[in-house]
Design an enzyme around this catalytic site. Sequence first.
Site, PDB file in Angstrom:
ATOM      1  N   GLU A  47       0.827  -1.223   0.000  1.00 54.10           N
ATOM      2  CA  GLU A  47       0.000   0.000   0.000  1.00 54.10           C
ATOM      3  C   GLU A  47       0.855   1.264   0.000  1.00 54.10           C
ATOM      4  O   GLU A  47       0.442   2.290  -0.522  1.00 54.10           O
ATOM      5  CB  GLU A  47      -0.925   0.018   1.226  1.00 54.10           C
ATOM      6  CG  GLU A  47      -2.097  -0.939   1.095  1.00 54.10           C
ATOM      7  CD  GLU A  47      -3.206  -0.693   2.123  1.00 54.10           C
ATOM      8  OE1 GLU A  47      -2.956  -0.023   3.135  1.00 54.10           O
ATOM      9  OE2 GLU A  47      -4.326  -1.194   1.904  1.00 54.10           O
ATOM     10  N   LYS A  96     -13.837   0.709  -1.739  1.00 58.08           N
ATOM     11  CA  LYS A  96     -14.697   0.777  -0.549  1.00 58.08           C
ATOM     12  C   LYS A  96     -15.993   1.521  -0.876  1.00 58.08           C
ATOM     13  O   LYS A  96     -17.072   1.128  -0.464  1.00 58.08           O
ATOM     14  CB  LYS A  96     -13.977   1.516   0.576  1.00 58.08           C
ATOM     15  CG  LYS A  96     -12.974   0.679   1.357  1.00 58.08           C
ATOM     16  CD  LYS A  96     -12.460   1.481   2.559  1.00 58.08           C
ATOM     17  CE  LYS A  96     -11.638   0.634   3.497  1.00 58.08           C
ATOM     18  NZ  LYS A  96     -11.200   1.349   4.694  1.00 58.08           N
ATOM     19  N   HIS A 130       9.791 -26.221   0.058  1.00 60.74           N
ATOM     20  CA  HIS A 130       9.204 -27.392  -0.600  1.00 60.74           C
ATOM     21  C   HIS A 130       8.033 -27.030  -1.504  1.00 60.74           C
ATOM     22  O   HIS A 130       7.272 -27.899  -1.907  1.00 60.74           O
ATOM     23  CB  HIS A 130       8.781 -28.405   0.469  1.00 60.74           C
ATOM     24  CG  HIS A 130       9.917 -28.768   1.369  1.00 60.74           C
ATOM     25  ND1 HIS A 130      10.861 -29.714   1.038  1.00 60.74           N
ATOM     26  CD2 HIS A 130      10.312 -28.252   2.564  1.00 60.74           C
ATOM     27  CE1 HIS A 130      11.763 -29.783   1.999  1.00 60.74           C
ATOM     28  NE2 HIS A 130      11.461 -28.900   2.936  1.00 60.74           N
TER      29      HIS A 130
HETATM   30  O1  LIG Z   1      -8.893   1.053  10.186  1.00 60.70           O
HETATM   31  P1  LIG Z   1      -9.845   1.065   9.061  1.00 60.70           P
HETATM   32  O2  LIG Z   1     -10.309   2.436   8.715  1.00 60.70           O
HETATM   33  O3  LIG Z   1     -10.985   0.134   9.316  1.00 60.70           O
HETATM   34  O4  LIG Z   1      -9.101   0.542   7.801  1.00 60.70           O
HETATM   35  C1  LIG Z   1      -8.656  -0.784   7.663  1.00 60.70           C
HETATM   36  C2  LIG Z   1      -7.924  -0.956   6.357  1.00 60.70           C
HETATM   37  O5  LIG Z   1      -8.804  -0.534   5.353  1.00 60.70           O
HETATM   38  C3  LIG Z   1      -8.363  -0.397   4.020  1.00 60.70           C
HETATM   39  O6  LIG Z   1      -8.540  -1.527   3.316  1.00 60.70           O
HETATM   40  C4  LIG Z   1      -7.014   0.214   3.841  1.00 60.70           C
HETATM   41  O7  LIG Z   1      -6.511  -0.106   2.578  1.00 60.70           O
HETATM   42  C5  LIG Z   1      -6.053  -0.227   4.899  1.00 60.70           C
HETATM   43  O8  LIG Z   1      -4.916   0.588   4.817  1.00 60.70           O
HETATM   44  C6  LIG Z   1      -6.656  -0.128   6.280  1.00 60.70           C
HETATM   45  O9  LIG Z   1      -5.709  -0.566   7.217  1.00 60.70           O
END
Ligand SMILES: O=P(O)(O)OC[C@H]1O[C@H](O)[C@H](O)[C@@H](O)[C@@H]1O
Length: 455
Positions: free
Chosen positions: A282, A424, A311
């Site tokens: 990331e 998201k 292996h």
């Molecule tokens: O802590 P949060 O806001 O729930 O995010 C959790 C995760 O979400 C995303 O997928 C990001 O790519 C991550 O970098 C992050 O750690």
Amino acid sequence: MKIDYSNILSENIGIRGIQKAEILKEEDLLKTVKNRILSRINDDYYPLNLPDAMLNEVREIKDYASNIKERFDNLVVIGMGGSILGNELLHYSINGVYSNLEKSKKIYFIDNIDPETNITLLRSLDLKKTFFNIITKSGSTSETLLNLLLLIDLFKKEGLNPKDHFLFTTDPEKGFLRKLSEELAIKTYPIHPKVGGRYSVLSHVGLFSAAFEDVNIEKLLLSAKKRKEKFLSKKPIEDSAMVFALIQYKFFREKGVNINVLFSYSDGLEYLGKFYEQLLAESIGKKFTRDGQEIHSGITPVVARGPYHQHSTLQLFMEGPYDKLIIFVAPNKFRKDIEIKKSLEHDEINFLSGKYYSELLLNEYIATKMALTQNGRPNVSIEIEKINEETLGELIYFLELEVLALGEILNINPIDQPSVEIGKKFTHALMGDKNYSEYLKTLEKLGNVDKLILD
Ligand SMILES: O=P(O)(O)OC[C@H]1O[C@H](O)[C@H](O)[C@@H](O)[C@@H]1O
């Protein structure tokens, strides 16, 4: 902790290596990188200050964790990505893969939403004796919220008050979890606005669950703090993290090496690989430089565990494309060992009798390293004395610093992840979240394409 860079040198691996002089001539570049990191250390790179900042919180975290331990038998940590990978790293590496079997207080991690997995765990726990730490920086990660919703429902059914069983770790002001904590009067731990998930293990995010399972969080932080002091006082050309970033950069840019394998010789340290996987992917996988130039930078992380992967994937590392840098991580000593008595009298097996498990494992590590070197495959070895709070604190700080330095060399932003956010938003839209309905049109357009679907 010692880092052996010998096996990247062309003297040892031939034409696909780099020369010591090529590293030394970059002294000025590394000075600039260090200065850029320092100029951001109280802002975007605030995670580098966590060891100092969190040392002031140790007493409170430890007291709260022992209070929870007195009242509950199980702790379940719920989060995604950086909001749980560090907790898993500390658990599996310091306490061990099967430590729940030997401890009366158990710890579990819900880091996904496979219904079969999650319901099996939740059905087998006595909720009355279970405490939940929900971690989400944004407070809006769908998977974490889904798991939370399920729990609230289960708690209602059992007539239990979530207030007594939950700790929320989230943004100090923003987000849904913050709002819900106020509504339900749930205790919270804040995540500093400048600390993103993958750089948060040394904050409340990683420290509470570690304290619950008796990890010495003070030692962990002190060791990370020591590593920070080393960074501040050393010349960058002598700092292992700065040099590591430079080596990764040179292999990536000049040798076409765009895969890094974190090959750890310890079961628990496999989670260091998983932690580094997110950190590197990331942080470095970016379309644009800080000046808006298209760059499409990125090094693909691969997680391997020795001897297990010898292996399965080693053949590829030995003979496949010259696109990999292998990063070994191995302890010099194991905290528990097994001596093998002579229980069979056969020539074929006598070489193992009277030996320790660690002897075979560590000799396999040396043998693999030598074999790769002989085949001209670049590899770096991170050797730690033992796996414990001191070595882990140093290692975590080293890796975070190194990735930030690599970001600086590439002139990209190593602390955001803009394209994950797009996925998201699409998910929210697909799940019918009205706040994201503007994305439905884009999704419709994207779905309206020629199809090639085979049975
Ligand atoms: O802590 P949060 O806001 O729930 O995010 C959790 C995760 O979400 C995303 O997928 C990001 O790519 C991550 O970098 C992050 O750690």
